[in-house]
Motif scaffolding. Structure first.
Motif, short mmCIF file in Angstrom:
data_model
loop_
_atom_site.label_atom_id
_atom_site.label_comp_id
_atom_site.label_asym_id
_atom_site.label_seq_id
_atom_site.Cartn_x
_atom_site.Cartn_y
_atom_site.Cartn_z
N PHE A 1 0.81 -1.32 0.09
CA PHE A 1 -0.02 -0.08 0.23
C PHE A 1 0.74 1.11 0.11
CE2 PHE A 1 0.75 -1.09 4.38
CZ PHE A 1 1.09 0.16 4.98
N PRO A 2 0.49 2.34 -0.38
CA PRO A 2 1.18 3.69 -0.44
C PRO A 2 1.95 4.06 0.74
CG PRO A 2 -0.87 4.06 -1.39
CD PRO A 2 -1.06 2.64 -0.81
N GLY A 3 3.28 4.17 0.69
CA GLY A 3 4.22 4.34 1.97
C GLY A 3 4.46 3.16 2.75
N GLU A 4 4.28 1.94 2.25
CA GLU A 4 4.46 0.88 3.12
C GLU A 4 5.99 0.33 2.69
OE1 GLU A 4 3.09 -3.58 4.07
OE2 GLU A 4 2.55 -2.79 2.20
N ALA A 5 6.48 0.18 3.56
CA ALA A 5 8.10 -0.14 3.37
C ALA A 5 8.30 -1.58 3.00
CB ALA A 5 8.92 -0.34 4.81
N LEU A 6 9.42 -1.76 2.09
CA LEU A 6 9.76 -3.07 1.72
C LEU A 6 9.52 -4.31 2.78
CD1 LEU A 6 10.74 -4.70 -0.85
CD2 LEU A 6 12.90 -4.04 -0.39
N ASP A 7 10.29 -3.91 3.86
CA ASP A 7 10.25 -5.07 4.99
C ASP A 7 8.99 -5.56 5.24
OD1 ASP A 7 13.16 -5.03 4.77
OD2 ASP A 7 13.43 -3.87 6.58
N ALA A 8 8.13 -4.48 5.45
CA ALA A 8 6.67 -4.87 5.91
C ALA A 8 6.05 -5.69 4.70
CB ALA A 8 5.98 -3.39 6.36
N ALA A 9 6.19 -5.19 3.64
CA ALA A 9 5.53 -6.00 2.47
C ALA A 9 6.01 -7.42 2.42
CB ALA A 9 5.64 -5.44 1.01
N LEU A 10 7.25 -7.59 2.57
CA LEU A 10 7.95 -8.97 2.46
C LEU A 10 7.75 -9.72 3.65
CD1 LEU A 10 11.47 -8.07 1.42
CD2 LEU A 10 10.00 -9.38 0.17
N ALA A 11 7.26 -9.18 4.88
CA ALA A 11 6.67 -9.89 5.96
C ALA A 11 5.46 -10.46 5.71
CB ALA A 11 6.76 -9.02 7.08
N ARG A 12 4.42 -9.59 5.08
CA ARG A 12 3.05 -10.27 4.83
C ARG A 12 3.03 -11.36 3.49
NH1 ARG A 12 -0.23 -6.86 2.34
NH2 ARG A 12 1.03 -5.04 1.68
N ALA A 13 4.18 -10.83 2.71
CA ALA A 13 4.29 -12.01 1.62
C ALA A 13 4.91 -13.29 2.24
CB ALA A 13 5.37 -11.37 0.66
N ASP A 14 5.80 -13.27 3.28
CA ASP A 14 6.29 -14.53 3.95
C ASP A 14 5.09 -15.18 4.59
OD1 ASP A 14 8.71 -16.25 4.77
OD2 ASP A 14 8.05 -15.52 6.49
N ALA A 15 4.33 -14.41 5.17
CA ALA A 15 2.85 -15.06 5.85
C ALA A 15 2.24 -15.59 4.77
CB ALA A 15 2.19 -13.92 6.48
N ALA A 16 2.17 -15.12 3.84
CA ALA A 16 1.20 -15.82 2.61
C ALA A 16 1.96 -16.78 1.96
CB ALA A 16 0.76 -14.46 1.46
N LEU A 17 3.25 -16.81 2.00
CA LEU A 17 3.71 -18.07 1.49
C LEU A 17 3.74 -19.30 2.42
CD1 LEU A 17 6.05 -19.57 -0.46
CD2 LEU A 17 7.77 -18.51 0.90
N TYR A 18 3.81 -19.09 3.89
CA TYR A 18 3.69 -19.92 4.81
C TYR A 18 2.16 -20.54 4.85
CZ TYR A 18 3.06 -22.09 9.48
OH TYR A 18 2.63 -23.02 10.55
N ARG A 19 1.26 -19.91 4.45
CA ARG A 19 -0.23 -20.38 4.08
C ARG A 19 -0.16 -21.21 3.01
NH1 ARG A 19 -1.43 -14.89 6.42
NH2 ARG A 19 -1.65 -14.09 4.17
N ALA A 20 0.43 -20.77 2.04
CA ALA A 20 0.51 -21.66 0.73
C ALA A 20 1.30 -23.10 1.16
CB ALA A 20 1.27 -20.92 -0.37
N LYS A 21 2.42 -23.05 1.78
CA LYS A 21 3.00 -24.27 2.00
C LYS A 21 2.00 -25.08 3.09
CE LYS A 21 7.11 -23.93 0.47
NZ LYS A 21 7.75 -25.05 -0.33
#
Length: 395
Positions: A348-368
């Protein structure tokens, strides 16, 4: 030994030392062939200046003069050829004919129709044309940087001096009549001064070029994964941290499913092949746009999509999943398909890269956790600030 002879003695010593320095540098990085050209350039310069020094004490020195001129023009040839090879340009179709014509002119005015001034003038002209051509190519090269442009300027100034020197000699002294007049004449002294200035200045620029290229290679090695050729963790974050804040972006984390079973069942060589194939799939998919691919470690990769929205992110992730599932891996039987799970997040606008990666990592965990070989995209609605999930099941 007078001052003129002392200056003559310094040229071969300096040139030989520079030749050794370039040759040692080439030995340390042999794939950089242009460095060997520069080593040969100063080796020929040392020989040419050395023969010129011997010529001082010889009355009939026509052959010595011809040999010295031929070697000194060869110095120009290899200096220009090395610079052009570094830019990925072939030099021989242009430089070799110029060198051949220069030698023929030297033979003609040395032994058929002897003229000291004409013989030296044509040698200077041949070298000047080579330097001017090299300067022209370097200034027009798209990849030329500051060092290249400074080298081109040095080549251009040297070409100008080589052309102006015969004219100045004729105006100041007229045509030289005998070889013994060369050493203390304006012709001889101006050559030694010009050589000292141009040879040293070009050597400094060549050494700076080598140093800059070496540092560039080291930066690439520091930021590149040696197995796959994509960015490593450090390289990815260095590039992505600079690119992500400029606008909308999304990240995809990709993890090979049951990768340990691939290594244990088919060997690490087959596992390396699988890892390289995933890197190739990611690189091919992201090639048309300014995306960044990185290997975070082991079998986990990340892809940064600049300017991506939910639809583009979802479509890209599904294409990647399907493409990798359809990939054949050498060493892994077709009866044992290898798949990848992908977790993504649209920032989302202004979100840091680390925060977006953390959400992507959580999504990856759910996919696994679900069933692998699928895509899950995490979305953070602006209104609620709470994550929701967009799931794409693999086939």
């Amino acid at each position: 030994m007078d001052r003129s002879q002392l200056l003559s003695a310094g040229l071969p010593v300096i040139s030989a030392a520079l030749s050794v320095a370039f040759f040692c540098s080439w030995l340390a990085q042999k794939r950089q062939g242009y460095i060997l050209d520069w080593a040969l350039s100063y080796a020929f310069g040392a020989l040419g200046a050395g023969i010129g020094l011997v010529r001082i004490s010889i009355a009939e020195a026509a052959w010595f003069s011809f040999a010295a001129n031929a070697l000194l023009v060869a110095m120009a040839y290899f200096a220009v050829r090395g610079s052009m090879r570094r830019l990925g340009r072939g030099a021989e179709p242009v430089l070799l004919p110029i060198y051949a014509l220069t030698l023929l002119a030297g033979l003609w005015f040395g032994f058929v129709q002897p003229s000291i001034l004409a013989r030296g003038s044509f040698s200077s002209l041949g070298a000047a044309i080579m330097f001017a051509y090299g300067a022209y190519i370097m200034l027009r090269a798209d990849s030329a940087d500051t060092v290249d442009r400074l080298t081109a300027i040095a080549f251009g100034l040297t070409a100008f001096a080589l052309v102006g020197r015969p004219l100045a000699t004729y105006l100041f002294e007229g045509a030289l009549q005998h070889e013994t007049e060369v050493t203390g004449s304006w012709w001889g002294v101006s050559f030694r001064i010009l050589a000292m200035l141009s040879w040293v200045s070009m050597a400094v620029l060549f050494l700076q070029r080598i140093t800059s290229d070496l540092l560039h290679d080291l930066r690439i090695q520091t930021h590149t994964d040696p197995l796959t050729g994509v960015l490593n963790r450090r390289g990815f974050f260095a590039r992505a941290s600079a690119a992500a804040p400029r606008g909308a972006f999304a990240v995809l984390l990709c993890d090979i499913d049951e990768f340990k079973r691939v290594n244990d069942g088919f060997g690490h060589k087959a596992g390396d092949t699988v890892v390289r194939n995933l890197a190739a799939v990611l690189t091919a998919a992201s090639a048309p746009a300014p995306h960044s691919v990185g290997r975070l470690g082991g079998d986990e990769f990340v892809l940064l999509l600049a300017g991506a929205d939910l639809i583009r992110t979802r479509d890209m992730a599904e294409r990647l999943r399907a493409a990798f599932a359809a990939t054949a891996h050498h060493g892994v039987p077709p009866a044992h398909p290898v798949t990848v799970s992908i977790g993504g997040a649209v920032a989302f606008p202004g979100e840091a890269l680390d925060a977006a990666l953390a959400r992507a990592d959580a999504a990856l965990y759910r996919a696994k956790q679900n069933r692998r070989n699928c895509v899950e995209i995490d979305i953070l609605p602006l209104a609620t600030g709470r994550s929701s999930l967009h799931r794409v099941r693999g086939g």
